[in-house]
Design an enzyme around this catalytic site. Structure first.
Site, PDB file in Angstrom:
ATOM      1  N   PRO A   2       0.803  -1.216   0.000  1.00 55.07           N
ATOM      2  CG  PRO A   2      -0.184  -1.137   2.109  1.00 55.07           C
ATOM      3  CD  PRO A   2       0.614  -2.011   1.210  1.00 55.07           C
ATOM      4  CD  GLU A   3       4.370   2.517  -3.373  1.00 55.59           C
ATOM      5  OE1 GLU A   3       4.538   3.598  -3.960  1.00 55.59           O
ATOM      6  OE2 GLU A   3       4.981   1.476  -3.674  1.00 55.59           O
ATOM      7  CE  LYS A  61       4.621   5.227   1.221  1.00 55.78           C
ATOM      8  NZ  LYS A  61       5.959   4.621   1.409  1.00 55.78           N
ATOM      9  CG  HIS A 107      -2.331 -13.507   8.022  1.00 53.54           C
ATOM     10  ND1 HIS A 107      -1.383 -14.260   8.677  1.00 53.54           N
ATOM     11  CD2 HIS A 107      -2.393 -13.987   6.763  1.00 53.54           C
ATOM     12  CE1 HIS A 107      -0.883 -15.166   7.837  1.00 53.54           C
ATOM     13  NE2 HIS A 107      -1.488 -15.022   6.669  1.00 53.54           N
ATOM     14  NE  ARG A 131       4.761 -10.061   2.758  1.00 48.94           N
ATOM     15  CZ  ARG A 131       5.023  -9.760   1.499  1.00 48.94           C
ATOM     16  NH1 ARG A 131       5.582  -8.605   1.202  1.00 48.94           N
ATOM     17  NH2 ARG A 131       4.736 -10.597   0.532  1.00 48.94           N
ATOM     18  NE  ARG A 187      16.757  16.292   2.772  1.00 51.18           N
ATOM     19  CZ  ARG A 187      15.924  15.363   3.242  1.00 51.18           C
ATOM     20  NH1 ARG A 187      16.054  14.124   2.826  1.00 51.18           N
ATOM     21  NH2 ARG A 187      15.002  15.672   4.101  1.00 51.18           N
ATOM     22  NE  ARG A 297      12.753  -0.544   1.036  1.00 49.31           N
ATOM     23  CZ  ARG A 297      13.397  -0.770   2.177  1.00 49.31           C
ATOM     24  NH1 ARG A 297      14.683  -1.025   2.158  1.00 49.31           N
ATOM     25  NH2 ARG A 297      12.758  -0.747   3.322  1.00 49.31           N
TER      26      ARG A 297
END
Length: 326
Positions: A2-3, A61, A107, A131, A187, A297
């Site tokens: 989910p984003e 989110k 779950h 998870r 940044r 990732r």
DNA sequence: CCCGGATCCTGCTGGC
DNA sequence: TGCCAGCAGGATCCGG
């Protein structure tokens, strides 16, 4: 995973099915589902029981349900409280009527029994999370720094305290684009790392970061301080566009871990250009999409459209003590 | 303050 | 066939 689009789909479902309902009973099936709660399960259940859910709000989110009718003798001047949820990697919120027996999902982490509205009977709201990176918490609200609404779904200018450090997302009307572009360019890091930093801009996860970078023809390791303002604007527009399209399609679904609030899966994943498309041709140039490790990732990119930058970001040297300000 | 790596967690998959 | 390493990746914590 989910984003922003998936969380917004859930928020919309909650707004249509649980608002105006009173929390009649709370079941926590796994204590770690409320691990962020000070006071653990007793406080979670105690602060929630008897409250009425008045709005479903989202920033990035993060998702929260505003609680009406504050606790008796609550502190004066506090904007209120909310049931905050984060779906983590695999969290689902499922709403079901009580006409049929509730499903005992393997779950299932927590279950709220919600009273009826004027129009509809009671429902059960299940928090299911394989998870276990997701969580629920009852938290205090704090005013927003800019006085604008805290998120999408309510005009209340407050956010849960744990969300105060999370930046506004790309679909938020109160987002200051110019400030975001300037902060991102200031940044000294890789572009994808910046896109994933929820304190800079929220809502973007691994999937939509890769999709946005592909659309903008930029490499994940592109140094943020090598981009023009227009370049940053382009990748932000791409991220906004791909998330808007995913939202229209009902959110992205993988391996059936994500379903929306009514249990139906999205289908936008069929439209992904690069994420999960290793070995398949780039839809723009035909080169074979590659998968590469990045930030522990996977990153997917077209090796022709998204060329590796010549230089990596120069490592920031530790500031000299004499130049450091307090 | 800024950056980046480690960490939490569970279940599925693939290689041997 | 069974075992186990690897992988999936949100947010947060901590060291530099």
């Amino acid at each position: 995973m989910p984003e922003l689009p998936e969380v917004e789909t859930v928020r919309d479902g909650l707004a249509r099915h649980v608002l105006g309902r009173r929390v009649e009973a709370v079941e926590v099936r796994r204590d770690s589902a409320v691990r962020r709660q000070a006071g653990a399960v007793p406080e979670f259940a105690g602060r929630l029981t008897g409250r009425t859910l008045s709005a479903a709000v989202r920033r990035g989110k993060f998702l929260w349900l505003l609680l009406d009718e504050p606790a008796v003798d609550g502190p004066i001047g506090v904007p209120g409280e909310a049931l905050q949820a984060h779906l983590g990697m695999s969290g689902q919120l499922l709403v079901r009527g009580t006409a049929t027996p509730p499903v005992e999902h393997p779950h299932l982490r927590a279950r709220l029994h919600l009273g009826p509205t004027a129009d509809a009977g009671p429902v059960v709201l299940d928090f299911v999370d394989q998870r276990t990176f997701g969580h629920l918490t009852v938290v205090d609200l704090v005013p927003t720094a800019d006085g604008a609404p805290g998120g999408y779904g309510s005009a209340v200018a407050a956010v849960p305290e744990p969300v105060a450090h999370i930046a506004r997302d790309l679909l938020d009307p109160a987002l200051d684009r110019a400030v975001l572009v300037a902060r991102l360019r200031a940044r000294r890091t890789d572009l994808k790392r910046a896109l994933l930093d929820q304190t800079l801009v929220s809502g973007i996860g691994n999937i939509y970061a890769d999709e946005a970078l592909w659309r903008a023809r930029l490499h994940y390791a592109r140094p943020t301080d090598s981009l023009s303002g227009a370049g940053v604007g382009a990748v932000l527009d791409a991220a906004r566009d791909v998330m808007t399209e995913a939202l229209r399609a009902g959110g992205t679904s993988f391996d059936a871990l994500y379903v929306n609030v009514n249990g139906s899966s999205g289908y936008f994943d069929r439209s992904l250009a690069v994420y999960g498309q290793e070995g398949r041709p780039c839809g723009r140039c035909g080169a074979v999409v590659v998968r590469e490790p990045f930030m522990n990732r996977s990153s997917f990119r077209c090796p022709r459209c998204q060329r590796r930058p010549r230089r990596s970001p120069e490592r920031r040297t530790t500031a000299h003590p004499a130049t450091r300000r307090t």
